[in-house]
Design an enzyme around this catalytic site. Structure first.
Site, PDB file in Angstrom:
ATOM      1  N   ARG A 235      30.621  30.566  69.434  1.00  0.00           N
ATOM      2  CA  ARG A 235      29.804  29.659  68.630  1.00  0.00           C
ATOM      3  C   ARG A 235      30.728  28.570  68.087  1.00  0.00           C
ATOM      4  O   ARG A 235      31.854  28.845  67.659  1.00  0.00           O
ATOM      5  CB  ARG A 235      29.124  30.390  67.464  1.00  0.00           C
ATOM      6  CG  ARG A 235      27.905  31.222  67.848  1.00  0.00           C
ATOM      7  CD  ARG A 235      26.720  30.369  68.341  1.00  0.00           C
ATOM      8  NE  ARG A 235      25.566  31.177  68.721  1.00  0.00           N
ATOM      9  CZ  ARG A 235      25.291  31.579  69.962  1.00  0.00           C
ATOM     10  NH1 ARG A 235      26.096  31.251  70.961  1.00  0.00           N
ATOM     11  NH2 ARG A 235      24.215  32.294  70.216  1.00  0.00           N
ATOM     12  N   ASP A 259      32.760  25.692  75.240  1.00  0.00           N
ATOM     13  CA  ASP A 259      31.385  25.703  75.748  1.00  0.00           C
ATOM     14  C   ASP A 259      30.410  25.504  74.590  1.00  0.00           C
ATOM     15  O   ASP A 259      29.202  25.418  74.798  1.00  0.00           O
ATOM     16  CB  ASP A 259      31.089  27.038  76.455  1.00  0.00           C
ATOM     17  CG  ASP A 259      29.720  27.026  77.123  1.00  0.00           C
ATOM     18  OD1 ASP A 259      29.437  26.078  77.886  1.00  0.00           O
ATOM     19  OD2 ASP A 259      28.915  27.950  76.887  1.00  0.00           O
ATOM     20  N   GLU A 264      26.577  20.962  67.903  1.00  0.00           N
ATOM     21  CA  GLU A 264      25.990  20.779  69.238  1.00  0.00           C
ATOM     22  C   GLU A 264      24.477  20.589  69.215  1.00  0.00           C
ATOM     23  O   GLU A 264      23.898  20.079  70.178  1.00  0.00           O
ATOM     24  CB  GLU A 264      26.341  21.969  70.140  1.00  0.00           C
ATOM     25  CG  GLU A 264      25.630  23.268  69.756  1.00  0.00           C
ATOM     26  CD  GLU A 264      25.973  24.427  70.693  1.00  0.00           C
ATOM     27  OE1 GLU A 264      27.153  24.597  71.009  1.00  0.00           O
ATOM     28  OE2 GLU A 264      25.050  25.145  71.104  1.00  0.00           O
ATOM     29  N   HIS A 296      27.302  24.404  76.458  1.00  0.00           N
ATOM     30  CA  HIS A 296      26.656  25.703  76.218  1.00  0.00           C
ATOM     31  C   HIS A 296      25.974  26.215  77.495  1.00  0.00           C
ATOM     32  O   HIS A 296      24.774  26.495  77.504  1.00  0.00           O
ATOM     33  CB  HIS A 296      25.651  25.611  75.069  1.00  0.00           C
ATOM     34  CG  HIS A 296      25.517  26.921  74.335  1.00  0.00           C
ATOM     35  ND1 HIS A 296      25.466  27.011  72.971  1.00  0.00           N
ATOM     36  CD2 HIS A 296      25.427  28.201  74.792  1.00  0.00           C
ATOM     37  CE1 HIS A 296      25.339  28.280  72.620  1.00  0.00           C
ATOM     38  NE2 HIS A 296      25.317  29.015  73.707  1.00  0.00           N
TER      39      HIS A 296
HETATM   40  P1  NAD Z   1      29.038  41.836  70.755  1.00  0.00           P
HETATM   41  O1  NAD Z   1      28.208  42.056  69.551  1.00  0.00           O
HETATM   42  O2  NAD Z   1      28.951  42.799  71.902  1.00  0.00           O
HETATM   43  O3  NAD Z   1      30.596  41.731  70.341  1.00  0.00           O
HETATM   44  C1  NAD Z   1      31.030  41.005  69.236  1.00  0.00           C
HETATM   45  C2  NAD Z   1      32.318  41.676  68.767  1.00  0.00           C
HETATM   46  O4  NAD Z   1      32.858  40.849  67.723  1.00  0.00           O
HETATM   47  C3  NAD Z   1      32.111  43.088  68.198  1.00  0.00           C
HETATM   48  O5  NAD Z   1      33.025  43.984  68.804  1.00  0.00           O
HETATM   49  C4  NAD Z   1      32.403  42.921  66.713  1.00  0.00           C
HETATM   50  O6  NAD Z   1      32.996  44.081  66.127  1.00  0.00           O
HETATM   51  C5  NAD Z   1      33.400  41.757  66.742  1.00  0.00           C
HETATM   52  N1  NAD Z   1      33.548  41.089  65.456  1.00  0.00           N
HETATM   53  C6  NAD Z   1      32.680  41.029  64.413  1.00  0.00           C
HETATM   54  N2  NAD Z   1      33.251  40.355  63.395  1.00  0.00           N
HETATM   55  C7  NAD Z   1      34.487  39.989  63.814  1.00  0.00           C
HETATM   56  C8  NAD Z   1      35.564  39.281  63.205  1.00  0.00           C
HETATM   57  N3  NAD Z   1      35.475  38.848  61.926  1.00  0.00           N
HETATM   58  N4  NAD Z   1      36.704  39.082  63.918  1.00  0.00           N
HETATM   59  C9  NAD Z   1      36.797  39.548  65.186  1.00  0.00           C
HETATM   60  N5  NAD Z   1      35.811  40.231  65.808  1.00  0.00           N
HETATM   61  C10 NAD Z   1      34.680  40.452  65.127  1.00  0.00           C
HETATM   62  O7  NAD Z   1      28.691  40.337  71.243  1.00  0.00           O
HETATM   63  P2  NAD Z   1      28.904  39.723  72.706  1.00  0.00           P
HETATM   64  O8  NAD Z   1      27.687  39.976  73.532  1.00  0.00           O
HETATM   65  O9  NAD Z   1      30.238  40.094  73.221  1.00  0.00           O
HETATM   66  O10 NAD Z   1      28.858  38.163  72.328  1.00  0.00           O
HETATM   67  C11 NAD Z   1      29.881  37.564  71.551  1.00  0.00           C
HETATM   68  C12 NAD Z   1      29.404  36.189  71.103  1.00  0.00           C
HETATM   69  O11 NAD Z   1      29.263  35.345  72.261  1.00  0.00           O
HETATM   70  C13 NAD Z   1      27.997  36.182  70.480  1.00  0.00           C
HETATM   71  O12 NAD Z   1      28.086  36.387  69.086  1.00  0.00           O
HETATM   72  C14 NAD Z   1      27.476  34.810  70.799  1.00  0.00           C
HETATM   73  O13 NAD Z   1      27.709  33.977  69.679  1.00  0.00           O
HETATM   74  C15 NAD Z   1      28.335  34.324  71.967  1.00  0.00           C
HETATM   75  N6  NAD Z   1      27.569  34.049  73.186  1.00  0.00           N
HETATM   76  C16 NAD Z   1      27.693  32.828  73.762  1.00  0.00           C
HETATM   77  C17 NAD Z   1      27.010  32.535  74.927  1.00  0.00           C
HETATM   78  C18 NAD Z   1      27.143  31.204  75.639  1.00  0.00           C
HETATM   79  O14 NAD Z   1      26.307  30.882  76.502  1.00  0.00           O
HETATM   80  N7  NAD Z   1      28.152  30.408  75.344  1.00  0.00           N
HETATM   81  C19 NAD Z   1      26.157  33.505  75.483  1.00  0.00           C
HETATM   82  C20 NAD Z   1      26.077  34.761  74.864  1.00  0.00           C
HETATM   83  C21 NAD Z   1      26.773  35.034  73.706  1.00  0.00           C
END
Ligand code: NAD
Length: 337
Positions: A235, A259, A264, A296
Site C-alpha cells: 500500500r 506498484d 494513487e 496497482h
Molecule cells: P497477509 O495478511 O497474509 O500478510 C500480512 C503480514 O503482515 C502478516 O504476516 C502480518 O503479521 C504482517 N504484519 C502486520 N503488521 C506488521 C508490521 N507492523 N510490520 C511487519 N509486518 C506486519 O497479507 P497478504 O495477502 O500477504 O498481503 C499483504 C499486503 O499486500 C496487503 O495488506 C495488501 O495491502 C497488499 N496487496 C497488494 C496488491 C496489489 O495488487 N498491489 C494485491 C493484494 C494485496
C-alpha cells in the site's frame, strides 16, 4: 440481492459477469463511478455494494449507504485500509473481503519490478525501439548473494521469500508474528533496524495500518545501506513519498520500484494520458531513471481475477442466505491481526 458494483472497469465486468452466471440470486449493477460521498446515492435501492481499493468507505459514506438500505459491502480485494469498520458496525453493515486470491500474482509482480528497475528494462526497451543500442546507464547488479529484507511474511511475503531464495539471495524478515515455515526457507527474522542496516533490497508486504503508515520515512531511510533498493507492492502510504524523493536525490535510495502510491486514488486505474497530472510529488517520481512504477497491477492476472470474482460473489451469496463465509471483517479481528 441487488449489488451496486463501483469503480467498474471492463475487466471487472467480464470476470464478475462470468461468475454471476453461477448466482441467479444476485443482480449486479455496474457503475464506473468511484465510491465516495458524492456517488454513494447511486447505491439507492441496492442491498449491497461491491467496492475496490480506491473506493472511499469512510464513516460519512457508510452512513449514506446505510441510509440507502445497503447491508453488505463486499470488497473485491484483500486490503481494507479504506474501510471504517467501526462505522460499518455502527450502521449494521457487514464487510467482507477476498483474503487470498492469488498471492502468486502479487509476489511474481514484485520480483518483476525488482528485475525491471535494477536492470533498467524500462530504459532498455525504449532505447532499442529507437535504434539506440548503447549500454551506458543500464548497469545493474546480480541479485545472487544480495541480502533481501521482507517486511511482512504473510501469504505474499512468504512466496517472495521462496522466489528470492531461488535467486540465491540471503533472506531477512520482520513480522510481529514470525512464521516457522518461513524460517524453513532460510529466512532469518530480525528487528527493523537490523534489517535496514543489513539489506540491499527491502520489499514491503505488510498491511497499511496506523502503525505501519509511513513505516519507510526519513528516519528509516537514514538507517538503510546507501543505494538500497526499495520495492512496494503493498500500500502506498507505507512509504513517505516526499522523504523517498529526497533519498533518491542524494543516492540513499539506489532503486525504487512501486506498484502503489499514497495518493494513487486520483490517478490509478484511469487513462489520464491527455490530461495534465496535477500531483507534483508523483510527477517528480517519474523523472528519476532509477524509479519504476506500475499502477496497482500486481493483482492483475487471469487467475487472480477469476478467484476474486468467485469469492466476492460467493461472500454476497452466503450473506444473502444469512450465513457466514469466514471472510467477514470486524474491528476486533483487525486489531488482533
Ligand atoms: P497477509 O495478511 O497474509 O500478510 C500480512 C503480514 O503482515 C502478516 O504476516 C502480518 O503479521 C504482517 N504484519 C502486520 N503488521 C506488521 C508490521 N507492523 N510490520 C511487519 N509486518 C506486519 O497479507 P497478504 O495477502 O500477504 O498481503 C499483504 C499486503 O499486500 C496487503 O495488506 C495488501 O495491502 C497488499 N496487496 C497488494 C496488491 C496489489 O495488487 N498491489 C494485491 C493484494 C494485496
Amino acid at each position: 440481492m441487488r449489488i451496486a458494483v463501483f469503480s467498474t472497469r471492463p475487466y471487472d465486468r467480464r470476470f464478475l459477469d462470468a461468475e454471476a452466471a453461477n448466482h441467479p440470486e444476485l443482480e449486479l449493477t455496474f457503475l464506473e463511478a468511484r465510491l465516495d460521498a458524492t456517488t454513494a446515492s447511486l447505491a439507492d435501492g441496492h442491498d449491497a455494494v461491491c467496492a475496490f481499493v480506491n473506493d472511499d468507505l469512510s464513516a460519512p459514506v457508510l452512513d449514506a449507504l446505510a441510509g440507502s438500505g445497503v447491508r453488505l459491502v463486499t470488497m473485491r480485494c484483500a486490503g481494507f485500509n479504506n474501510v471504517d469498520l467501526e462505522a460499518a458496525r455502527r450502521n449494521h453493515i457487514t464487510v467482507t473481503r477476498v483474503p487470498a486470491y492469488s498471492p502468486y500474482a502479487v509476489a511474481e509482480h514484485t520480483v518483476a519490478l525488482m528485475l525491471a528497475v535494477e536492470r533498467r528494462l524500462h530504459r532498455a526497451y525504449n532505447r532499442v525501439r529507437e535504434g539506440n543500442f548503447a549500454l551506458e546507464g543500464l548497469l545493474g547488479f546480480d541479485l545472487r548473494n544480495k541480502r533481501v529484507g521482507i517486511i511482512g511474511t504473510g501469504k505474499i511475503g512468504q512466496i517472495v521469500a521462496r522466489i528470492m531464495r531461488g535467486f540465491g539471495c540471503s533472506l531477512r524478515a520482520y513480522d510481529p508474528f514470525p512464521n516457522d515455515e518461513v524460517r524453513d526457507y532460510g529466512v532469518r527474522y530480525v528487528d527493523l533496524d537490523t534489517m535496514f542496516a543489513e539489506c540491499d533490497v527491502i520489499t514491503l508486504h505488510c498491511p497499511l495500518t496506523p502503525e505501519t503508515h509511513h513505516l519507510i520515512d526519513e528516519a528509516a531511510l537514514n538507517k538503510m545501506k546507501p543505494g538500497v533498493m526499495i520495492v512496494n507492492t503493498s500500500r502506498g502510504a507505507l512509504i513517505d513519498t516526499r522523504a523517498a524523493i529526497e533519498a533518491l536525490k542524494d543516492g540513499r535510495i539506489g532503486n525504487l520500484a512501486l506498484d502503489v502510491y499514497e495518493e494513487e486514488g486520483d490517478l490509478f486505474f484511469e487513462d489520464l494520458s491527455d490530461k495534465v497530472i496535477q500531483d507534483d510529488v508523483f510527477s517528480r517520481l517519474l523523472t528519476f531513471p532509477n524509479v519504476f512504477i506500475t499502477a496497482h497491477q500486481a493483482f492483475f492476472t487471469e487467475e487472480a481475477l477469476t478467484n476474486i470474482a468467485q469469492t466476492t460473489l460467493g461472500n454476497a451469496s452466503v450473506f444473502a442466505r444469512d450465513e457466514r463465509s469466514g471472510n467477514e471483517l470486524t474491528p476486533e479481528e483487525i486489531r488482533g491481526a
